[in-house]
Write a protein that holds these residues in place. Structure first.
Motif, mmCIF file in Angstrom:
data_model
loop_
_atom_site.group_PDB
_atom_site.id
_atom_site.type_symbol
_atom_site.label_atom_id
_atom_site.label_comp_id
_atom_site.label_asym_id
_atom_site.label_seq_id
_atom_site.Cartn_x
_atom_site.Cartn_y
_atom_site.Cartn_z
ATOM 1 N N ILE A 165 -5.951 -20.899 7.550
ATOM 2 C CA ILE A 165 -4.948 -21.943 7.572
ATOM 3 C C ILE A 165 -5.559 -23.190 7.263
ATOM 4 C CG2 ILE A 165 -2.694 -22.896 8.305
ATOM 5 C CD1 ILE A 165 -2.685 -20.350 10.018
ATOM 6 N N SER A 166 -5.118 -23.756 6.040
ATOM 7 C CA SER A 166 -5.783 -25.155 5.722
ATOM 8 C C SER A 166 -4.531 -26.226 5.473
ATOM 9 C CB SER A 166 -6.701 -25.238 4.656
ATOM 10 O OG SER A 166 -7.885 -24.479 4.959
ATOM 11 N N ILE A 167 -4.629 -27.286 5.784
ATOM 12 C CA ILE A 167 -3.579 -28.358 5.505
ATOM 13 C C ILE A 167 -4.196 -29.366 4.774
ATOM 14 C CG2 ILE A 167 -1.791 -30.004 6.129
ATOM 15 C CD1 ILE A 167 -1.920 -28.498 8.709
ATOM 16 N N LEU A 168 -3.827 -29.413 3.521
ATOM 17 C CA LEU A 168 -4.105 -30.410 2.654
ATOM 18 C C LEU A 168 -3.246 -31.799 2.692
ATOM 19 C CD1 LEU A 168 -5.722 -27.952 1.736
ATOM 20 C CD2 LEU A 168 -5.828 -28.832 -0.394
ATOM 21 N N ASP A 169 -3.598 -32.828 2.984
ATOM 22 C CA ASP A 169 -2.770 -34.236 2.993
ATOM 23 C C ASP A 169 -2.998 -34.786 1.558
ATOM 24 O OD1 ASP A 169 -1.569 -36.869 3.445
ATOM 25 O OD2 ASP A 169 -2.493 -36.721 5.639
ATOM 26 N N LEU A 170 -2.028 -34.624 0.932
ATOM 27 C CA LEU A 170 -1.891 -35.333 -0.531
ATOM 28 C C LEU A 170 -1.601 -36.807 -0.510
ATOM 29 C CD1 LEU A 170 -0.995 -32.022 -2.425
ATOM 30 C CD2 LEU A 170 -3.260 -32.968 -1.970
ATOM 31 N N THR A 192 0.907 -37.028 -7.176
ATOM 32 C CA THR A 192 1.236 -35.719 -6.600
ATOM 33 C C THR A 192 2.392 -35.295 -6.679
ATOM 34 O OG1 THR A 192 0.975 -36.342 -4.314
ATOM 35 C CG2 THR A 192 -1.067 -35.880 -5.311
ATOM 36 N N VAL A 193 2.728 -34.149 -6.694
ATOM 37 C CA VAL A 193 4.366 -33.499 -6.760
ATOM 38 C C VAL A 193 4.530 -33.263 -5.373
ATOM 39 C CG1 VAL A 193 3.826 -32.183 -8.944
ATOM 40 C CG2 VAL A 193 3.269 -31.148 -6.575
ATOM 41 N N CYS A 194 3.826 -33.423 -4.327
ATOM 42 C CA CYS A 194 4.367 -33.372 -2.924
ATOM 43 C C CYS A 194 3.339 -33.895 -1.993
ATOM 44 C CB CYS A 194 4.467 -31.730 -2.560
ATOM 45 S SG CYS A 194 2.953 -31.027 -2.414
ATOM 46 N N ASP A 195 3.662 -33.884 -0.675
ATOM 47 C CA ASP A 195 2.758 -34.805 0.400
ATOM 48 C C ASP A 195 1.895 -33.785 1.105
ATOM 49 O OD1 ASP A 195 4.419 -37.005 -0.109
ATOM 50 O OD2 ASP A 195 5.847 -36.563 1.692
ATOM 51 N N TYR A 196 2.045 -32.292 1.247
ATOM 52 C CA TYR A 196 1.135 -31.573 1.820
ATOM 53 C C TYR A 196 1.203 -30.282 1.047
ATOM 54 C CZ TYR A 196 1.566 -34.557 5.707
ATOM 55 O OH TYR A 196 1.672 -35.865 6.688
ATOM 56 N N PHE A 197 -0.228 -29.635 1.010
ATOM 57 C CA PHE A 197 -0.304 -28.301 0.621
ATOM 58 C C PHE A 197 -0.680 -27.542 1.942
ATOM 59 C CE2 PHE A 197 -1.982 -28.456 -3.836
ATOM 60 C CZ PHE A 197 -0.497 -28.770 -4.411
ATOM 61 N N GLY A 238 -10.009 -32.096 -3.985
ATOM 62 C CA GLY A 238 -11.406 -32.431 -3.163
ATOM 63 C C GLY A 238 -11.046 -33.801 -2.623
ATOM 64 N N ASP A 239 -10.072 -34.667 -3.097
ATOM 65 C CA ASP A 239 -9.786 -35.923 -2.703
ATOM 66 C C ASP A 239 -8.914 -35.799 -1.503
ATOM 67 O OD1 ASP A 239 -11.491 -37.094 -4.680
ATOM 68 O OD2 ASP A 239 -9.678 -37.791 -5.795
#
Length: 123
Positions: free
Chosen positions: A27-32, A38-43, A112-113
């Motif tokens: 499980i990974s949380i990507l903070d965007l 971006t289309v959302c805040d998190y993946f 990656g960012d």
């Protein structure tokens, strides 16, 4: 903390609980939030070992979020073949992969960012 952030944090906690209940892996949380356009805040990204487990993870997330927050995904895509299922909760998008599909698309390096947080599983 804004109401939007609080709601996202609660949603993420419920999504992760749903994943863990059926032993979803990696499980990974990507903070965007710091990335422009971006289309959302998190993946939230995780994987299962088979299409049966991928569907079980998706169903568990839906049940956990619905029961805990009275919320449902705006859209779900990919559950027919269950290799990569996308669940859109507007500010949070969940990607549930089979392991080999996740490795092939490698979303983490595409974004990656993003600030990536890995969740350690207790199983």
């Amino acid at each position: 903390m804004s109401k939007k952030e609080k709601n996202s944090d609660q949603l993420i906690a419920h999504i992760i609980k749903g994943i863990e209940e059926v032993k979803g892996n990696d499980i990974s949380i990507l903070d965007l939030r710091e990335i422009e356009n971006t289309v959302c805040d998190y993946f939230i990204i995780c994987n299962g070992t088979s299409n049966t487990q991928v569907n079980a993870i998706v169903n568990s997330i839906q049940k956990t979020v619905s029961k805990g927050l009275k919320d449902k995904p705006w859209h779900i895509e990919g559950s027919e073949n269950a290799e990569w299922v996308l669940m859109d909760y507007v500010n949070v998008v969940v990607h549930v992969f089979q392991k080999h599909i996740r490795e092939f698309y490698d979303i983490e390096s595409l974004w990656g960012d993003a600030k990536i947080t890995s969740i350690e599983s207790s199983y």
